[in-house]
Scaffold this motif. Structure first.
Motif, short mmCIF file in Angstrom:
data_model
loop_
_atom_site.label_atom_id
_atom_site.label_comp_id
_atom_site.label_asym_id
_atom_site.label_seq_id
_atom_site.Cartn_x
_atom_site.Cartn_y
_atom_site.Cartn_z
N VAL A 53 -10.07 -5.14 4.93
CA VAL A 53 -9.03 -5.49 3.96
C VAL A 53 -9.39 -6.75 3.17
CG1 VAL A 53 -6.61 -6.14 3.67
CG2 VAL A 53 -7.23 -4.33 5.28
N VAL A 66 -7.48 -0.99 3.36
CA VAL A 66 -6.47 -0.73 4.39
C VAL A 66 -6.78 0.56 5.12
CG1 VAL A 66 -4.04 -0.14 4.73
CG2 VAL A 66 -4.65 -2.07 3.27
N HIS A 67 -7.12 1.60 4.36
CA HIS A 67 -7.45 2.87 5.01
C HIS A 67 -8.64 2.73 5.95
CE1 HIS A 67 -9.70 6.68 5.36
NE2 HIS A 67 -8.50 7.18 5.57
N LEU A 102 -1.13 4.93 4.02
CA LEU A 102 -0.78 4.64 5.41
C LEU A 102 -0.80 5.91 6.26
CD1 LEU A 102 2.14 2.10 4.86
CD2 LEU A 102 -0.25 1.62 5.39
N ARG A 146 -8.08 -2.71 -2.37
CA ARG A 146 -7.23 -3.03 -1.22
C ARG A 146 -6.80 -1.76 -0.50
NH1 ARG A 146 -1.64 -6.00 -2.35
NH2 ARG A 146 -3.09 -7.50 -3.25
N VAL A 168 0.84 -1.19 0.00
CA VAL A 168 0.00 0.00 0.00
C VAL A 168 0.88 1.24 0.00
CG1 VAL A 168 -1.72 1.27 1.35
CG2 VAL A 168 -1.85 -1.21 1.17
#
Length: 438
Positions: A303, A163-164, A35, A159, A30
């Motif tokens: 995720v 993730v966020h 992130l 994805r 990512v």
């Protein structure tokens, strides 16, 4: 947009590799921007969910508001941001890569509202403070999601949003827990919650300013070009008319309509928790822990469902998430009072968010050009937020007039009909290499 760099002679190869999963394996990790934004959202959600976790009980029990009055405030809290999302999206696009600063202003505005809750004890000032807080959310949401989209390749976008949202939900998991501990440890628990929430929100703003890159560097992460190459773009600034004209694109228009209709039948989280409390007789001191179940399921599934959406189709996962919400409503309508009921409802509730929140933005990104990415996502978010605002008002009025069970039954039937409508309105189609990149 992923081939607009100095390697013009290899543009065809670059465009092809931008949509092939095999070529994307080098960038499987990512992007740093995702992130960094995830960290900001995590910290900010600790702050906001501390307030959200105690607000229903504070308003209904502490201040004695009726379900209709609470529905009005809850509608403001969840839907007022719709009035400014288009403004935030347009300012970010028109600023030429200033997504970070528009989002930062939104985060700062929301943080400034937290201590004001200490001074408000009646419906009108509380409503104004919540409106200002949601204005900040409206300004920041589209630019933030645009940064996530622009820093990710098309085949990994699900994805990236997953993730966020997982990091965001980690904050949503910690926020109610922090509120619960503060309520148990202090005498004036609500005032302490609002004060700590403000301090945490300030930290989130500082992390955004210090660690989130600007728009040019965000684009460079996805294209592999130096930041100075992307920042020198001489394309004309997008106009508001061009942003609104995005709705002439059939695919984006269908996505927006689906989000709007499904939002009209999506009962607010706060009402779901109040329904659970009434069904099970949950003591007031434990009420702040109910959102933890939703947040935990969201955190665990965001995720995996984002990756699944990249593989089997984002629209399928999006509609399946609303199927999970239908099951949650059905369980609340049954006569079952077992100890597993809250776990099942909250699990399905979290699954709904994991399958829809970030996935919807990934779907919408496919149909929006880069220079209008923030505005396009804001259009979808605006339709959804306005619909949920109307749903909060309608559900609160129906609860007041006919009772909670009748109100939930009507919402369940409406959600089932809207899901069928969405299924027929937008059929999943493969994305062409140039789709959404023009």
């Amino acid at each position: 947009m992923y081939v607009a760099d100095s390697r013009a002679s290899t543009s065809a190869v670059s465009a092809d590799s931008a949509v092939r999963p095999r070529a994307g394996r080098r960038r499987a990790a990512v992007a740093p921007t995702v992130l960094a934004l995830g960290t900001v959202s995590l910290i900010t959600d600790v702050s906001s969910e501390m307030v959200t976790a105690v607000l229903p009980l504070y308003l209904v029990t502490g201040l004695g508001l009726s379900p209709l009055g609470f529905g009005l405030l809850d509608g403001i809290y969840n839907g007022f941001s719709a009035l400014v999302r288009l403004i935030g999206g347009h300012l970010a696009d028109r600023g030429g890569g200033r997504h970070k600063w528009v989002a930062g202003f939104g985060y700062a505005l929301s943080a400034a509202c937290k201590p004001l809750l200490l001074l408000a004890h009646t419906l009108t000032p509380i409503g104004l403070i919540l409106a200002a807080d949601r204005t900040g959310k409206g300004l920041r949401t589209a630019p933030r999601d645009a940064l996530i989209s622009l820093s990710s390749t098309p085949e990994t976008r699900g994805r990236a949003f997953g993730v966020h949202r997982a990091m965001d939900t980690a904050g949503a998991l910690l926020g109610p827990l922090a509120a619960f501990l503060i309520l148990r440890a202090t005498v004036d628990g609500y005032d302490a919650v609002f004060t700590v929430s403000f301090c945490v929100a300030v930290v989130g703003v500082l992390v955004l300013v210090l660690f989130v890159p600007n728009g040019a560097r965000t684009k460079a992460e996805a294209t592999g070009t130096p930041p100075e190459a992307t920042s020198g773009d001489t394309a004309p600034r997008p106009t508001l008319r061009a942003a609104l004209a995005l709705l002439t694109r059939p695919d984006l228009r269908r996505v927006t309509l689906c989000a709007l209709f499904l939002g009209l039948a999506t009962v607010s989280d706060s009402f779901v928790y109040l329904l659970l409390q009434r069904r099970l007789g949950v003591p007031d001191r434990w009420f702040a822990l109910l959102p933890l179940g939703t947040a935990a399921a969201f955190l665990l599934l965001a995720v995996p469902l984002g990756r699944l959406a990249d593989r089997i189709g984002r629209w399928r996962v999006f509609l399946a998430g609303h199927g999970a919400l239908l099951l949650a409503y059905a369980l609340l309508l049954t006569s079952w009072h077992g100890t597993a009921l809250p776990y099942a409802v909250l699990l399905l509730h979290g699954c709904f968010y994991a399958a829809t929140d970030g996935v919807l933005m990934a779907v919408a990104s496919e149909s929006v050009p880069e220079e209008l990415r923030s505005s396009g996502l804001a259009l979808v978010q605006t339709g959804q937020a306005l619909a949920r605002f109307v749903c909060s008002l309608g559900f609160g009025a129906a609860w007041t007039a006919w009772g909670d069970r009748t109100a939930l039954t009507a919402s369940t039937v409406a959600l089932a009909l809207c899901a069928l409508f969405a299924l027929t309105l937008r059929r999943p189609t493969p994305v062409a290499p140039s789709e959404g990149l023009a």
